[in-house]
Each structure stands twice: as structure tokens, then as C-alpha cells.
Design an enzyme around this catalytic site. Structure first.
Site, PDB file in Angstrom:
ATOM      1  N   ASP A 192       0.858  -1.183   0.000  1.00 20.24           N
ATOM      2  CA  ASP A 192       0.000   0.000   0.000  1.00 20.24           C
ATOM      3  C   ASP A 192       0.896   1.235   0.000  1.00 20.24           C
ATOM      4  OD1 ASP A 192      -2.185   1.641   0.131  1.00 20.24           O
ATOM      5  OD2 ASP A 192      -2.656   1.227   2.226  1.00 20.24           O
ATOM      6  N   GLU A 239      -6.318   4.893  -9.209  1.00 21.84           N
ATOM      7  CA  GLU A 239      -7.582   5.455  -8.750  1.00 21.84           C
ATOM      8  C   GLU A 239      -8.150   6.519  -9.684  1.00 21.84           C
ATOM      9  OE1 GLU A 239      -9.540   6.740  -4.487  1.00 21.84           O
ATOM     10  OE2 GLU A 239      -7.659   5.661  -4.667  1.00 21.84           O
ATOM     11  N   LYS A 267      -9.506   1.864  -9.441  1.00 18.07           N
ATOM     12  CA  LYS A 267      -9.939   2.074  -8.060  1.00 18.07           C
ATOM     13  C   LYS A 267     -11.020   3.155  -8.024  1.00 18.07           C
ATOM     14  CE  LYS A 267      -7.401   1.984  -3.677  1.00 18.07           C
ATOM     15  NZ  LYS A 267      -6.111   2.342  -3.050  1.00 18.07           N
ATOM     16  N   THR A 277     -13.016   1.054  -3.351  1.00 15.90           N
ATOM     17  CA  THR A 277     -12.299   1.504  -2.167  1.00 15.90           C
ATOM     18  C   THR A 277     -13.216   2.328  -1.249  1.00 15.90           C
ATOM     19  OG1 THR A 277     -10.263   2.609  -1.441  1.00 15.90           O
ATOM     20  CG2 THR A 277     -11.443   3.605  -3.297  1.00 15.90           C
ATOM     21  N   PHE A 308     -11.745  -0.621   4.783  1.00 18.07           N
ATOM     22  CA  PHE A 308     -10.703   0.140   5.485  1.00 18.07           C
ATOM     23  C   PHE A 308     -10.715  -0.158   6.988  1.00 18.07           C
ATOM     24  CE2 PHE A 308      -9.335   3.930   2.651  1.00 18.07           C
ATOM     25  CZ  PHE A 308      -9.173   3.086   1.578  1.00 18.07           C
TER      26      PHE A 308
END
Length: 331
Positions: free
Chosen positions: A17, A99, A135, A159, A181
Site C-alpha cells: 500500500d 484510482e 480504483k 475503495t 478500510f
């Protein structure tokens, strides 16, 4: 005795990440994922200035000499995440997540257009779309965009996912992967309850991902679950066996340096035996459940706002860098 990281890789796909290419080289993950905050942080580092400068130069060439710095920066901004993604794909064997602009999180058509543009740019560089995850924020509009993209063979990573309603909607849309998350859920509950900590097994983020995992495996959904946003290695250990876990370098390091037993906590076989009610999510149900879930409501809005601010910071960084590039060299 082998490290916790080595044992984790036996039962879970480990994803880096980060936008830090050096960290990816160090920890040899299968996949990598970035977000606007990570790309902005990486773009500030001296070792990646060449990526930024190359992207700016390409934007200048595309627009011509008469283009303003603001116009060039805006054009370069559209391509910078892909520039980092291409470098990352030279290192890892698997996929990279790139993303869509977070400011399009409630815009289905805008998300579709941007996702197709990103895939087109990767494919123009000779990179197969099978190595890219687009994303997208887990809003209803984002999930609907992902449903269309998946039918086009464009794989998506949903996400900013905090609630079971988001997860079910994603699974029903047949998206490739979701990113719940963990740490941000814990943050919300600590603030809401005033508690300083939770035992690992009682961590609300861990419990949320466990619930989603068991739901997916119970009903045979193909969508993969990638736990994200960890605050400590105990959260990671509690989710050993999850399909994927995306982990920051600051936690990959202690995992790689720590030895001990790492028992598998999640398995499809255990989930099959659980008594779980199956639900179907339409927009009205999604909106109702989202409104009722204060944590998911707060954290989704906060996450979109945070990523949007990071993008604005990145745009300004590019404008500032262009101004520096235009100055004569000092002797």
C-alpha cells in the site's frame, strides 16, 4: 522459525500500500495499490522527481509551447498516476490499482470516462488490462460504474468501503475486488466511544472485514476482499486468510522482522457453516442502510474529501514544479 510476513504470504496475497517504488522493491509483494494521498507523497520525494518531470514534459509537448503552466499541470495530472503505475508494474508480478479522480465519486458517467481513459493509456504502453485494477469509491454511483466497466473487461477495486451494504452491492455488481478500510473504522469507533484501544479480536475494523469475508464465502461470491488501512500488525494477524491484505511499508517491516506462529483466522470452509441471512441491495436499500450506519456515512464522506484535497495539492505541486523547471539554472 519464519517471519510473520512469510507465513502471511502462505494464506493471503500481500499487496504493498504505497507509491514508494523503493519500498515495493524491498518487500516483494504480489500486487501494489496507490491512492491520491500516496501518489502525492511519492511525487514530493527527490528520487521520483524524474517521473514527475517526464510526465510534465510529455504534457508540454502534447499541448504545445503556448499552453499555460496551469493547463500543462492539469494535463500532466491526468497521467501521473499511470506513470507511477507503469514503474510499479516493472517490479511486481501482479496487478496495480490506479484510482479514478475522487472528485468524480458521485458521477457515474465521469467515472466511466476516466476509467476507460486510464485503461487506454496503460494499453497504449503495452500493458494488459488484466494487470490493472481501476480504483473507485464505494458510492452507489461508483458501484454502478464498476458494474458497467466489469462487463467491458475492465477490472475494478472498490475503495473507501466501510459497511456491509457497500460490500453486498459490490458483490452483486460482480466487481473484481473490494478494499474495506480496517484502521479507519477503528479510528471512528475510538473517537465515538472515547476508548483508547480494543483487543485485536474485538477491533471493529477486524470485525467488519470478517463479517464481509464470511458473507462472501457463505454465498459463493467471486468478488475478492482486500483488507486495507491498518493501524497495527495485530489487525493484520487477525485477518490472516483474507483473500488479500494491502499493507504499508511501516507495517510490512515489523512483519518481515518478527518471528512466531501466525494461525489462519479466516477460511471459506468455516464461513460455509455459519448462519447468515442473505440480502439484496437496490438503491433505496443502499441509501437507507448507509444513512443508518453513522460510521460508514462519516468515513465515506471524509475519505472522498481527503482524497480530493490530496489531488488539489498534487495539482499545485505540478504547477510549482513547472515554474521551477522554467527558471534558468543557477551557477
Amino acid at each position: 522459525m519464519v517471519s510473520l510476513l512469510a507465513q502471511l504470504k502462505e494464506v493471503t496475497t500481500v499487496v504493498a500500500d504505497t507509491g514508494d517504488i523503493g519500498a515495493i522493491e524491498q518487500f516483494t509483494p504480489q500486487d501494489a495499490t496507490t491512492n491520491p494521498s500516496l501518489i502525492t507523497a511519492a511525487a514530493k520525494l527527490p528520487q521520483y522527481q524524474s517521473i514527475v518531470d517526464e510526465t510534465l514534459e510529455q504534457a508540454k509537448q502534447a499541448l504545445g509551447d503556448d499552453a499555460s503552466d496551469q493547463a500543462v499541470a492539469k494535463e500532466a495530472f491526468k497521467h501521473l498516476a499511470v506513470a507511477f503505475g507503469k514503474r510499479i508494474l516493472e517490479i511486481i508480478p501482479g496487478r496495480v490499482s490506479t484510482e479514478v479522480d475522487a472528485r468524480l465519486s458521485y458521477d457515474t458517467e465521469g467515472t466511466l470516462a476516466t476509467a476507460r481513459e486510464l485503461i487506454g493509456e496503460y494499453e497504449a504502453a503495452g500493458i494488459s488490462r488484466d494487470r490493472i485494477l481501476i480504483k473507485i469509491a464505494s458510492t452507489w454511483e461508483g458501484i454502478k460504474a464498476a458494474e458497467i466497466l466489469e462487463k467491458e473487461g475492465i477490472h475494478c477495486n472498490l475503495t473507501l468501503l466501510f459497511g456491509l451494504h457497500q460490500a453486498i452491492a459490490c458483490a452483486e455488481a460482480k466487481v473484481t475486488l473490494i478494499s474495506p478500510f480496517v484502521g479507519r473504522i477503528l479510528d471512528w469507533y475510538k473517537q465515538d466511544t472515547g476508548r483508547d484501544s480494543y483487543p485485536p479480536a474485538e477491533d471493529p475494523g477486524v470485525q467488519s472485514v470478517t463479517e464481509v469475508y464470511n458473507y462472501y464465502k457463505k454465498f459463493g461470491y467471486k468478488t475478492e476482499i482486500m483488507g486495507a488501512s491498518f493501524r497495527n500488525i495485530d489487525e493484520i494477524k487477525e485477518l490472516a486468510g483474507c483473500d488479500l491484505l494491502t499493507i504499508s511499508p511501516k507495517l510490512l517491516k515489523p512483519l518481515s522482522e518478527t518471528e512466531g506462529d501466525l494461525p489462519r483466522k479466516l477460511s471459506p470452509e468455516d464461513a460455509k457453516d455459519l448462519d447468515i441471512e442473505k440480502k439484496s441491495i437496490d438503491k433505496a436499500t443502499f441509501d437507507e442502510m448507509h444513512k443508518a450506519d453513522r460510521m460508514a456515512n462519516d468515513k465515506l464522506a471524509e475519505g472522498i474529501e481527503g482524497f480530493s484535497k490530496a489531488l488539489e495539492e498534487l495539482e499545485q505541486l505540478l504547477v510549482d514544479r513547472l515554474a521551477q523547471m522554467g527558471q534558468p539554472a543557477t551557477v
